[in-house]
Design an enzyme around this catalytic site. Sequence first.
Site, PDB file in Angstrom:
ATOM      1  N   SER A  38       0.840  -1.184   0.000  1.00 30.97           N
ATOM      2  CA  SER A  38       0.000   0.000   0.000  1.00 30.97           C
ATOM      3  C   SER A  38       0.883   1.245   0.000  1.00 30.97           C
ATOM      4  CB  SER A  38      -0.889   0.017   1.243  1.00 30.97           C
ATOM      5  OG  SER A  38      -1.733  -1.114   1.288  1.00 30.97           O
TER       6      SER A  38
ATOM      7  N   HIS B  51     -10.422  -4.211  -3.759  1.00 27.92           N
ATOM      8  CA  HIS B  51     -10.437  -5.289  -4.744  1.00 27.92           C
ATOM      9  C   HIS B  51     -11.818  -5.421  -5.409  1.00 27.92           C
ATOM     10  CE1 HIS B  51      -6.381  -5.980  -3.687  1.00 27.92           C
ATOM     11  NE2 HIS B  51      -6.593  -6.623  -2.565  1.00 27.92           N
TER      12      HIS B  51
END
Length: 285
Positions: free
Chosen positions: A59, A157
Amino acid sequence: MAEVFTLGHSPDPDDAFMFYALAEHKIDTRGYRFEHILQDIETLNQRATRGELHISAISIHAYAYVLDKYALLPCGASMGDGYGPLVVAKAGEGPGEEEHAIRAWLEKRLIAIPGEMTSAALALRLFMGDFESINVPFDRIFDVVRSGGAGAGLIIHEGQLTYASEGFSRILDLGEWWKKKTDLPLPLGGNVIRKDIGPAVRKELSDILRESIRYGLDNRAAGVRHSMGWARNLDTALADRFIGMYVNDLTLDYGERGRDAIHRFLGEASEAGLIAAPVGLEFVE
């Protein structure tokens, strides 16, 4: 014997698409070999803090905590340009569309998040300030909210495309909010490489990974077919759509706009006290 590098990425269709050419030996790897390690993004974030993998998806939020160990590769970005992680609740629940109403509604609820070091969690804290949360693996958030274990869930996602069919309503799109606020894409994920790898090798590895992404974009149908093994609850058309959201020109290279987005995102996080200090970006050039 070929030098082997560990390569960590998420078990989802966009990462599978990025690394399709590597996994299926479609490009010249210049004598190097890659050991693919598939784990959820928060696990990869945590592993990066310990410097465990040579190359890893992480991330952008997590990059702030691994500056001493890793440099950013200029390819491999996942950015939401006007779209991104969603806060969802059970169908029929929600406060309406006004930001102040959304904040007030969410402040009263426990929110399931896919990990404290995810960019989605940081973006939600930039939107809200502090909130009560519970860490849940990204692929179990729907289940936790459905069962009443949390009042809302932060979805990353493919859940961004399937939430309605799963029985949920959208409360907030963080990528949309960020675009309205900054006119920039929301930087979610990137690829990093360990700094103890020599500069010349780092550059070669960066070029190989870019070639893998370009090969997938140039051979899209084959890349999508390869990715279907990780496309939970998506048919081919939806998987292709999801891949297109997060594997595109910004993935080949952040460019000035992508780099500006990271500076703004982490800069605002620093000003808000959500990360310890301003982050200076170090790219493999």
